[in-house]
Design a protein around this motif. Sequence first.
Motif, PDB file in Angstrom:
ATOM      1  N   TYR A   1      -0.095  -6.474 -37.097  1.00 27.68           N
ATOM      2  CA  TYR A   1      -1.520  -6.481 -36.800  1.00 27.68           C
ATOM      3  C   TYR A   1      -1.745  -7.301 -35.539  1.00 27.68           C
ATOM      4  O   TYR A   1      -1.036  -8.272 -35.291  1.00 27.68           O
ATOM      5  CB  TYR A   1      -2.325  -7.077 -37.969  1.00 27.68           C
TER       6      TYR A   1
ATOM      7  N   ASP B   1      -7.854  -7.574 -37.847  1.00 28.23           N
ATOM      8  CA  ASP B   1      -7.221  -6.274 -38.098  1.00 28.23           C
ATOM      9  C   ASP B   1      -6.589  -6.233 -39.484  1.00 28.23           C
ATOM     10  O   ASP B   1      -6.672  -5.232 -40.195  1.00 28.23           O
ATOM     11  CB  ASP B   1      -6.148  -5.974 -37.049  1.00 28.23           C
TER      12      ASP B   1
ATOM     13  N   ASP C   1      -7.724  -3.830 -42.599  1.00 30.28           N
ATOM     14  CA  ASP C   1      -6.769  -2.944 -43.267  1.00 30.28           C
ATOM     15  C   ASP C   1      -6.790  -3.162 -44.779  1.00 30.28           C
ATOM     16  O   ASP C   1      -6.751  -2.199 -45.550  1.00 30.28           O
ATOM     17  CB  ASP C   1      -5.366  -3.161 -42.711  1.00 30.28           C
TER      18      ASP C   1
END
Length: 81
Positions: A25, A30, A34
């Motif tokens: 990531y 991020d 996710d």
Amino acid sequence: MATMNISLPDQMKSWVEAQSINGRYSNASDYVRDLIRRDQVRSEKIANMQRLLDEARASGISDDTMDDIWKRVRTRAGIQE
């Protein structure tokens, strides 16, 4: 994009930061996004499974034997006995 601040125990914060350090990531955000996406997919799958279970319960109990059911399955699959 909206901003959200969250509090994490030190151990969890270190874990999140490590996920971006190892290159999978680009940053902690991020990684968290996710995780949220995966949880959304998981929740949708659970809701779908619950819907299928509710439909199965509502359909009642069959008088068919297991042999009847297997014969029907084999016929649908094109398997000859």
